[in-house]
Design a protein around this motif. Structure first.
Motif, PDB file in Angstrom:
ATOM      1  N   PRO B  45      35.903  37.776  26.794  1.00 10.59           N
ATOM      2  CA  PRO B  45      36.835  38.843  27.184  1.00 10.59           C
ATOM      3  C   PRO B  45      36.494  40.231  26.615  1.00 10.59           C
ATOM      4  O   PRO B  45      36.643  41.229  27.321  1.00 10.59           O
ATOM      5  N   LYS B  49      35.869  45.001  27.522  1.00  8.73           N
ATOM      6  CA  LYS B  49      36.891  45.771  26.804  1.00  8.73           C
ATOM      7  C   LYS B  49      36.279  46.397  25.561  1.00  8.73           C
ATOM      8  O   LYS B  49      35.591  47.411  25.633  1.00  8.73           O
ATOM      9  N   PHE B 149      40.449  42.661  37.573  1.00 13.55           N
ATOM     10  CA  PHE B 149      40.684  43.010  36.169  1.00 13.55           C
ATOM     11  C   PHE B 149      39.418  43.469  35.455  1.00 13.55           C
ATOM     12  O   PHE B 149      39.448  44.437  34.711  1.00 13.55           O
ATOM     13  N   ILE B 150      38.292  42.796  35.717  1.00 12.65           N
ATOM     14  CA  ILE B 150      37.061  43.217  35.048  1.00 12.65           C
ATOM     15  C   ILE B 150      36.663  44.610  35.512  1.00 12.65           C
ATOM     16  O   ILE B 150      36.349  45.485  34.706  1.00 12.65           O
ATOM     17  N   GLU B 153      38.920  47.160  33.888  1.00 12.56           N
ATOM     18  CA  GLU B 153      38.615  47.353  32.464  1.00 12.56           C
ATOM     19  C   GLU B 153      37.354  48.179  32.286  1.00 12.56           C
ATOM     20  O   GLU B 153      37.282  49.050  31.409  1.00 12.56           O
ATOM     21  N   HIS B 290      40.659  31.916  32.953  1.00 15.28           N
ATOM     22  CA  HIS B 290      41.335  32.630  31.859  1.00 15.28           C
ATOM     23  C   HIS B 290      41.052  31.952  30.528  1.00 15.28           C
ATOM     24  O   HIS B 290      40.986  30.730  30.431  1.00 15.28           O
ATOM     25  N   TRP B 321      45.591  38.175  29.793  1.00 17.40           N
ATOM     26  CA  TRP B 321      45.843  39.570  29.409  1.00 17.40           C
ATOM     27  C   TRP B 321      44.701  40.441  29.890  1.00 17.40           C
ATOM     28  O   TRP B 321      43.608  39.965  30.192  1.00 17.40           O
ATOM     29  N   SER B 322      44.973  41.736  29.922  1.00 14.91           N
ATOM     30  CA  SER B 322      43.944  42.719  30.227  1.00 14.91           C
ATOM     31  C   SER B 322      44.240  43.953  29.380  1.00 14.91           C
ATOM     32  O   SER B 322      45.402  44.219  29.064  1.00 14.91           O
ATOM     33  N   GLN B 324      43.708  48.010  29.356  1.00 13.30           N
ATOM     34  CA  GLN B 324      43.280  49.186  30.120  1.00 13.30           C
ATOM     35  C   GLN B 324      43.944  50.423  29.544  1.00 13.30           C
ATOM     36  O   GLN B 324      45.158  50.467  29.395  1.00 13.30           O
TER      37      GLN B 324
END
Lengths: 66, 403
Positions: B45, B49, B149-150, B153, B290, B321-322, B324
């Motif tokens: 993850p 991030k 999401f990726i 981010e 996930h 979760w994410s 950003q």
């Protein structure tokens, strides 16, 4: 064994409280709160799962002397 | 038969956590973990991030702990599994016998069809993240294909690095498949507020190399976008090719029962992103990409291999979760098109709290919190209890205003 937490590492993922609400909660700022640091033999596997479930490595189990 | 040797194929979070759970549960036999990448096992993850923003380093995302005792064989892929003779074959031709095997080979990033792969970068492995971070530091315009999401981010990290950023998304809003159009629009606006250009209803038809280092992205509607760096965030495919011919049931993942035991073999389990798991509640198979799901499945499988008779829940609450723009976005439960969505907001001295609640015929289906971990964990516990939508709304309203 007792539960130890490093609030400075906590990122508020909440996996600990999601897996074991007996021992863990989050405060209003989203940081880990250890509700009870003592762990019985019967609770140990669940607490160990909560520890492995922390992406931030903010909680761990260690002997009383550690 | 006694379990004397367990072979785990895959050294990302699912595989490593399975090995750790086996040892924690008292397994003292031989434990082999095989990983195709040569880098020491690391957590994925943070790649989109903290590793991109520089808040975390490669050293800070390792998965192996002091005291971990297993035979870690890195830089070598598994090439086959024979359930009849209970052997796994490695790329060097060596077979390893197993009493129990855990398949945790994860997924690989999908590529854009018909586009030169040198021009478009994936983000799946450590080397991808390191290369991308270097590109971002150059400040050239970044185009992200796919607003999942990726992609989002990466957009946030690229914007923070000072790069002009464009997201190209095929749907009418970012994340609308997972979060619905209303919440998707909120997040789309959030990216726009941070200076990111979001092109929705847009699909890429071609990428052309420009003189120098740049490229031109052509969209189906005739628009073009110039880019120094192009990142594809267009989903992943499970790494199951090595199991072709094994007799295991495959098809967008390795099919398992509700406790991750693989269909068509004995003493073989599949966990994490590669596992297509039977969800008895929804009566569907699901492949979940996930982190928390991977760790929970690792625990579940270790429990079965150890033949522990202590009952444990097969599944807990879906959660991811994410991160950003410094805001933690956390989703609990599963939403579906047609769910009722309500967004609750409250300004507190500690900052704005926001949650989107999803329900269907009075049943609480999901909650997405923005910068409010306490609200997320409260919703998660409520989901686990099977609380109704009205009750969850009340609880979160009180919590939101309470302190």
């Amino acid at each position: 064994m007792r539960i130890h937490a490093d609030v400075g590492k906590c990122q508020g993922y909440g996996n600990c409280a999601g897996l074991d609400s007996e021992h863990f909660d989050l405060d209003d700022d989203g940081l880990v709160v250890v509700r009870r640091d003592s762990v019985t033999a019967g609770e140990r596997d669940t607490v160990a799962e909560a520890v492995r479930g922390c992406p931030a490595e903010a909680i761990w189990l260690a002997g009383d002397g550690d | 038969m006694a379990i004397e040797r367990v072979v785990v194929v895959g050294a990302s979070v699912a595989g490593i956590r399975a090995a750790q759970a086996l040892r924690a549960g008292g397994f003292d036999g031989e434990l082999v973990v095989v990983g195709a990448e040569s880098a020491a096992p690391y957590d994925k993850p943070p790649l989109s991030k903290q590793v991109l923003t520089g808040e975390s380093t490669v050293a800070g995302i390792g998965l192996v702990r002091a005291g971990d005792e297993f035979d870690l064989r890195l830089g070598i892929a598994a090439t086959g599994l024979d359930p009849a003779s209970k052997k796994i074959v490695l790329a060097d031709g060596q077979p390893i016998g197993y009493d129990a095997a855990v398949i945790a080979t994860g997924v690989r990033a999908r590529t854009l069809p018909g586009v030169d792969e040198d021009l478009v970068r994936p983000l799946r492995e450590l080397t991808d993240a390191a290369a991308l971070r270097e590109r971002l530091a150059g400040g050239a315009p970044v185009v992200i294909v796919g607003g999942g999401f990726i992609g989002a981010e990466v957009a946030a990290a690229a914007a923070a690095a000072g790069c002009p950023v464009t997201i190209v998304e095929a749907l009418p809003a970012l994340f609308s498949r997972v979060l619905g159009d209303d919440v998707g629009s909120l997040l789309t606006a959030c990216h726009a507020a941070h200076g990111v250009t979001v092109l929705t209803n847009a699909t890429v038809v071609a990428v052309e190399r420009l003189p120098g280092d740049g490229a031109l992205v052509r969209l189906a509607d005739g628009r073009t976008v110039e880019a120094g760096t192009i990142v594809a965030g267009v989903g992943c495919e499970p790494n199951t090719d090595w199991l072709t011919g094994s007799g295991l049931r495959l098809g967008d993942g390795v099919h398992t029962d509700e406790r991750c035991a693989v269909r068509g073999a004995r003493d073989v389990y599949a966990i994490g992103d590669v596992a297509r798991w039977w969800d008895p509640a929804g009566r569907v198979t699901r492949r979940v990409e996930h982190w928390t799901n991977a760790v929970e499945q690792a625990n579940l499988v270790a429990h079965q291999i150890l033949r522990l008779d202590r009952p444990r829940p097969d599944v807990t609450v879906p959660y991811f979760w994410s991160d950003q723009y410094g805001v933690k976005i956390q989703m609990v439960g599963r939403s579906a098109p047609g769910d009722t969505v309500e967004v609750l907001r409250c300004a507190t001295p500690a900052g704005a709290r926001r949650v989107a609640l999803y329900s269907r015929a009075g049943r609480f289906t999901a909650a997405v919190t923005f910068g409010w971990p306490k609200g997320s964990v409260t919703a998660r516990q409520a989901w686990q209890r099977g609380a109704g939508a009205a009750q969850v709304r009340d609880t979160l309203m009180k919590l939101m205003k309470g302190s």
